[in-house]
Design a protein around this motif. Structure first.
Motif, short mmCIF file in Angstrom:
data_model
loop_
_atom_site.label_atom_id
_atom_site.label_comp_id
_atom_site.label_asym_id
_atom_site.label_seq_id
_atom_site.Cartn_x
_atom_site.Cartn_y
_atom_site.Cartn_z
N VAL A 126 0.82 -1.21 0.00
CA VAL A 126 0.00 0.00 0.00
C VAL A 126 0.86 1.26 0.00
O VAL A 126 0.55 2.24 -0.70
CB VAL A 126 -0.96 0.01 1.21
CG1 VAL A 126 -1.75 1.32 1.27
CG2 VAL A 126 -1.92 -1.17 1.14
N MET B 5 -3.99 -4.55 -2.81
CA MET B 5 -3.42 -3.54 -1.93
C MET B 5 -2.78 -2.40 -2.71
O MET B 5 -2.78 -1.25 -2.26
CB MET B 5 -2.42 -4.18 -0.97
CG MET B 5 -3.08 -4.98 0.14
SD MET B 5 -1.92 -5.45 1.43
CE MET B 5 -3.04 -6.24 2.60
N GLY C 57 -3.59 1.52 -2.31
CA GLY C 57 -2.56 2.54 -2.21
C GLY C 57 -2.81 3.70 -3.15
O GLY C 57 -2.64 4.87 -2.77
#
Length: 207
Positions: free
Chosen positions: A23, A94, A98
């Motif tokens: 992230v 993820m 992000g």
């Protein structure tokens, strides 16, 4: 019960590490120390999966620990394999998270370091290591009779310093911030009351 506690620690710790790496760090090409830092460097250069790189890089150290001190191997192999697997498994969802959060580089360096440190610290609290260069640092420290935490920290700085020359878009300053945050969080989570346990090795400190 200890097996259940260790299993939960590995799962939660690996997810925290995956959050930190996927992230926050990768989106800004930030580096960490240790084998995961080397895995990030190779990921940025080749596009290969970070966890797979970590496993491949850890093989020589695991072989060395088999001959030098097998307790090091037994305490690290499960954490290393599972955390590497989770980092790769959660990579795409993820990464999307992000991009949605869209943190600035400084915030990503701090948050990434805190998440990774929380994952490592949680596993270390239950005597689970992620192996790699941390394992190598412990072996070197035992052989040279010096503080293992300092050896690990110096290895981490060397990896980050080298990585910023190879990855031109990576910031040495921000990556050092990440390493400091990892070490600080790891140290906080591994503080224990005095018990008859093996010492916990953390960032520059021996608890």
């Amino acid at each position: 019960m200890p097996f259940i506690h260790k299993s939960i620690a590995i799962i939660v710790g690996s997810l925290l590490m995956a959050m930190g790496v996927n992230v926050f760090l990768i989106n800004h090409e930030l580096l960490d120390g240790g084998t995961f830092g080397m895995g990030l460097i190779l990921h940025y250069l080749t596009g290969m999966q970070v966890g797979l790189m970590v496993i491949m890089l850890s093989i020589p150290v695991l072989i060395l620990s088999w001959f030098y001190n097998r307790s090091f191997l037994y305490n690290s192999i499960h954490g290393m394999l599972f955390s590497s697997f989770i980092v790769d498994l959660t990579y795409h969802p993820m990464r999307v998270l992000g991009f949605i959060l869209d943190q600035n580089p400084m915030a990503s360096a701090i948050l990434g370091g805190l998440f990774v440190g929380a994952g490592i610290g949680l596993m270390l609290r239950f005597e689970i290591s992620i192996g790699g260069t941390d394992l190598l640092g412990q072996i070197i420290a035992n052989y040279a009779r010096i503080n293992p935490g300092m050896v690990i920290f110096l290895i981490d700085l060397l990896i980050v310093f080298s990585g910023t020359f190879i990855i031109t878009d990576s910031s040495f300053f921000l990556s050092v911030i990440t390493v400091i945050c990892v070490g600080t969080m790891t140290s906080l989570l591994t503080i224990k009351s005095n018990k008859a346990h093996s010492p916990i090795i953390t960032f520059g400190i021996l608890f």
